[in-house]
Design an enzyme around this catalytic site. Structure first.
Site, PDB file in Angstrom:
ATOM      1  CG  ASP A 151      43.031  33.259  49.412  1.00 17.23           C
ATOM      2  OD1 ASP A 151      41.955  33.033  50.003  1.00 17.23           O
ATOM      3  OD2 ASP A 151      43.106  33.472  48.191  1.00 17.23           O
ATOM      4  CG  ASP A 206      43.490  27.913  48.139  1.00 14.95           C
ATOM      5  OD1 ASP A 206      43.441  27.888  49.389  1.00 14.95           O
ATOM      6  OD2 ASP A 206      42.817  28.700  47.460  1.00 14.95           O
ATOM      7  CB  ALA A 219      36.616  10.516  38.989  1.00 17.35           C
ATOM      8  CD  GLU A 220      34.982   6.405  35.350  1.00 17.23           C
ATOM      9  OE1 GLU A 220      34.362   7.198  36.083  1.00 17.23           O
ATOM     10  OE2 GLU A 220      35.206   5.224  35.680  1.00 17.23           O
ATOM     11  CB  VAL A 251      44.185  29.470  69.744  1.00 17.50           C
ATOM     12  CG1 VAL A 251      44.515  30.904  70.144  1.00 17.50           C
ATOM     13  CG2 VAL A 251      44.675  29.170  68.328  1.00 17.50           C
ATOM     14  NE  ARG A 278      36.396  31.995  45.642  1.00 14.29           N
ATOM     15  CZ  ARG A 278      35.852  32.525  46.718  1.00 14.29           C
ATOM     16  NH1 ARG A 278      34.685  33.091  46.642  1.00 14.29           N
ATOM     17  NH2 ARG A 278      36.482  32.513  47.868  1.00 14.29           N
ATOM     18  CE  LYS A 335      36.631   2.760  33.453  1.00 17.22           C
ATOM     19  NZ  LYS A 335      37.009   3.848  34.302  1.00 17.22           N
ATOM     20  NE  ARG A 386      33.592  33.916  51.309  1.00 17.22           N
ATOM     21  CZ  ARG A 386      34.602  33.036  51.357  1.00 17.22           C
ATOM     22  NH1 ARG A 386      35.829  33.446  51.594  1.00 17.22           N
ATOM     23  NH2 ARG A 386      34.381  31.762  51.165  1.00 17.22           N
ATOM     24  CG  ASP A 398      39.082  26.301  48.454  1.00 17.01           C
ATOM     25  OD1 ASP A 398      38.164  25.464  48.501  1.00 17.01           O
ATOM     26  OD2 ASP A 398      38.907  27.485  48.129  1.00 17.01           O
ATOM     27  CB  THR A 415      40.743  27.564  53.255  1.00 12.71           C
ATOM     28  OG1 THR A 415      40.131  27.284  51.987  1.00 12.71           O
ATOM     29  CG2 THR A 415      42.245  27.352  53.094  1.00 12.71           C
ATOM     30  N   GLY A 417      35.648  31.904  54.571  1.00 16.70           N
ATOM     31  CA  GLY A 417      34.752  30.737  54.551  1.00 16.70           C
ATOM     32  C   GLY A 417      35.070  29.823  55.722  1.00 16.70           C
ATOM     33  CD  GLN A 438      32.171  20.328  47.822  1.00 11.44           C
ATOM     34  OE1 GLN A 438      33.240  20.078  47.307  1.00 11.44           O
ATOM     35  NE2 GLN A 438      31.283  21.134  47.260  1.00 11.44           N
ATOM     36  NE  ARG A 464      20.145   8.068  34.426  1.00 12.51           N
ATOM     37  CZ  ARG A 464      19.084   8.222  35.182  1.00 12.51           C
ATOM     38  NH1 ARG A 464      19.198   8.429  36.481  1.00 12.51           N
ATOM     39  NH2 ARG A 464      17.877   8.196  34.647  1.00 12.51           N
TER      40      ARG A 464
HETATM   41  O1  F6P Z   1      37.219  29.339  50.169  1.00 15.82           O
HETATM   42  C1  F6P Z   1      36.485  28.190  50.416  1.00 15.82           C
HETATM   43  C2  F6P Z   1      35.274  28.113  49.531  1.00 15.82           C
HETATM   44  O2  F6P Z   1      34.485  27.061  50.029  1.00 15.82           O
HETATM   45  C3  F6P Z   1      35.558  27.947  48.048  1.00 15.82           C
HETATM   46  O3  F6P Z   1      35.846  26.625  47.673  1.00 15.82           O
HETATM   47  C4  F6P Z   1      34.261  28.440  47.463  1.00 15.82           C
HETATM   48  O4  F6P Z   1      34.436  28.896  46.144  1.00 15.82           O
HETATM   49  C5  F6P Z   1      33.903  29.584  48.361  1.00 15.82           C
HETATM   50  O5  F6P Z   1      34.500  29.301  49.610  1.00 15.82           O
HETATM   51  C6  F6P Z   1      32.434  29.830  48.554  1.00 15.82           C
HETATM   52  O6  F6P Z   1      32.291  30.922  49.393  1.00 15.82           O
HETATM   53  P1  F6P Z   1      30.915  31.454  49.982  1.00 15.82           P
HETATM   54  O7  F6P Z   1      30.448  30.451  51.003  1.00 15.82           O
HETATM   55  O8  F6P Z   1      31.248  32.769  50.579  1.00 15.82           O
HETATM   56  O9  F6P Z   1      29.970  31.533  48.846  1.00 15.82           O
END
Ligand code: F6P
Length: 322
Positions: A103, A130, A187-188, A23, A172, A213, A72, A128, A126, A11, A254, A163
Site C-alpha cells: 500500500d 491487505d 488455534a484456540e 515482468v 500491522r 484440552k 521504505r 499482509d 506484501t 517490505g 515470515q 502450556r
Molecule cells: O508490510 C508487511 C510487513 O511485514 C508488516 O506485516 C509488518 O508490520 C511490517 O511489514 C514490518 O516492516 P519492517 O520490516 O519495515 O519493520
C-alpha cells in the site's frame, strides 16, 4: 511501448523475484527494453539502475527476497524526492513503469503520477494480503505456510507441557495472516486489529475451553489494539493463575523463504499481466486476480485497507476451536 522501468518497494515478500522475472521476460517477448531500479523509490531518486534482460532474471523464480532490493524510502515522502524520481524516469525515456509493492508503494505511485505522465501498473507484493483488488497478494501464501510450520512445532511442545502459547504474527493493520493460520493450525483464539475489544471476547472464550484440552494456542496479529503477545500473556496469567503461558513472536522469518508453488504461479501471472496491462493502456492501477479473473484496480482504491474479516471464516474458527 519500447522501454519500461520496474522496481520492488516497501517490505519484501517471497515471490517478488518470480514477479520481476515475469515482468522482464514478458517485456522482452514484446521487444521492450527494461530498466530495473534498486531499493525501490530510493533507486529512482538516486538513479541507481541496471538494464535487465532474460539472463538477469535467470534462477530467481525460487528465491525469496528481491534481487532488486527494496526500501521504505523516507526521501520519497518529500516533494523534492518525488520530483527527483520523476526526473530519473524522464532521463531514461521510459514509457511505462511496473511497481511491485504494497500500500505504501502504491500511495507513492499516486504521488509520482502527479509529476510524470507515464502509465504505472502495480503488482501487489506484501505478505499482509491487505490490498483491495486481488484475492492473494504476492508473499501471503508463503508467509502463512511459514507461520503454519512454526505453529505446528509450537503445538508439539505446548502439548507436551500442557502450556498455553501466545503467538504473535505479522500484520500491522491487518489480521489476514492471523485468521487463516489460526484456522489452519487449530488455534484456540485469535486477536486481530479488525475486531475491537477482542480481549474481552478472549476472556469469555477462555472460560469455554474444554478442560480436556492440554495445549492452547492464541494467535495475536501485531497490530491488535491489545498491545501484543506479552500483554496478552500477562492477562491470561492473571485470569488463569495455574496456567503456564509462553510467548513466541515469529517476526521477520515470515517475510523470507522460498516462495510456494502457488506463490510463484500467482506472482508470474501478475508480472505478466502488469506488462500486458501497460500495453493495453492501463495506467495508475494495480493488477490482481479475483476468482482467477484478471482485474485492474485504481491505486486509490487498492490502498484502502480491507477493514473487515470474513464473518464466515471467523465463525468457522470459533466453532472449530471449542
Ligand atoms: O508490510 C508487511 C510487513 O511485514 C508488516 O506485516 C509488518 O508490520 C511490517 O511489514 C514490518 O516492516 P519492517 O520490516 O519495515 O519493520
Amino acid at each position: 511501448m519500447k522501454k519500461i522501468g520496474v522496481l520492488t518497494s516497501g517490505g519484501d515478500s517471497p515471490g517478488m523475484n518470480a514477479c520481476l522475472r515475469a515482468v522482464v521476460r514478458t517485456a522482452m517477448y514484446h521487444n521492450m527494453e527494461v530498466v530495473g531500479f534498486y531499493r525501490g523509490y530510493e533507486g529512482l531518486i538516486d538513479n541507481a539502475h541496471l538494464n535487465l534482460d532474460h539472463k538477469s532474471v535467470s534462477n530467481i523464480i525460487h528465491r525469496g527476497g528481491t534481487i532488486l532490493k527494496t526500501a521504505r524510502s523516507e526521501r520519497f515522502r518529500t516533494e523534492a524526492g518525488v520530483r527527483q524520481a520523476a526526473e530519473t524516469l524522464r532521463s531514461h525515456q521510459l514509457e511505462g513503469l511496473v511497481i511491485i509493492g504494497g500500500d505504501g508503494s502504491f500511495r507513492g505511485a499516486i504521488e509520482l503520477s502527479k509529476h510524470i505522465d507515464i502509465p504505472i501498473v502495480g503488482c501487489a507484493g506484501t505478505i499482509d494480503n491487505d490490498l483491495v483488488g486481488t484475492d492473494f497478494t504476492i508473499g501471503y501464501d508463503t508467509a502463512i505456510n511459514t507461520v503454519i510450520e512454526a505453529l505446528d512445532k509450537l503445538r508439539d511442545t505446548a502439548e507436551s507441557h500442557d502450556r498455553i502459547f501466545v503467538v504473535e504474527v505479522m500484520g500491522r493493520d491487518a489480521g489476514l495472516i492471523a485468521l487463516r493460520t489460526a484456522i489452519a493450525a487449530g488455534a484456540e483464539a485469535l486477536l486481530v486489529p479488525e475486531i475491537k475489544n477482542d480481549v474481552d471476547k478472549l476472556l469469555t472464550h477462555m472460560k469455554n475451553w474444554r478442560s480436556s484440552k492440554s495445549s492452547k494456542i492464541v494467535i495475536v496479529a501485531e497490530g491488535d489494539e491489545s498491545g501484543g503477545a506479552y500483554k496478552i500473556a500477562d492477562i491470561i496469567r492473571k485470569e488463569i493463575p495455574q496456567s503456564e503461558v509462553r510467548v513466541s513472536i515469529l517476526g521477520h522469518i515470515q517475510r523470507g523463504g522460498n516462495p510456494t508453488c502457488m506463490e510463484r504461479v500467482n506472482a508470474s501471472i501478475l508480472g505478466y499481466q502488469a506488462v500486458n496491462g501497460l500495453l493495453e493502456g492501463h495506467r495508475n492501477e494495480m493488477v490482481g486476480l479475483i476468482n482467477k479473473e484478471v482485474v485492474y484496480t485504481p491505486f486509490e482504491k487498492a490502498v484502502k485497507h480491507i477493514e473487515t474479516l470474513s464473518p464466515d471464516m471467523l465463525r468457522l474458527l470459533d466453532i472449530l476451536s471449542l
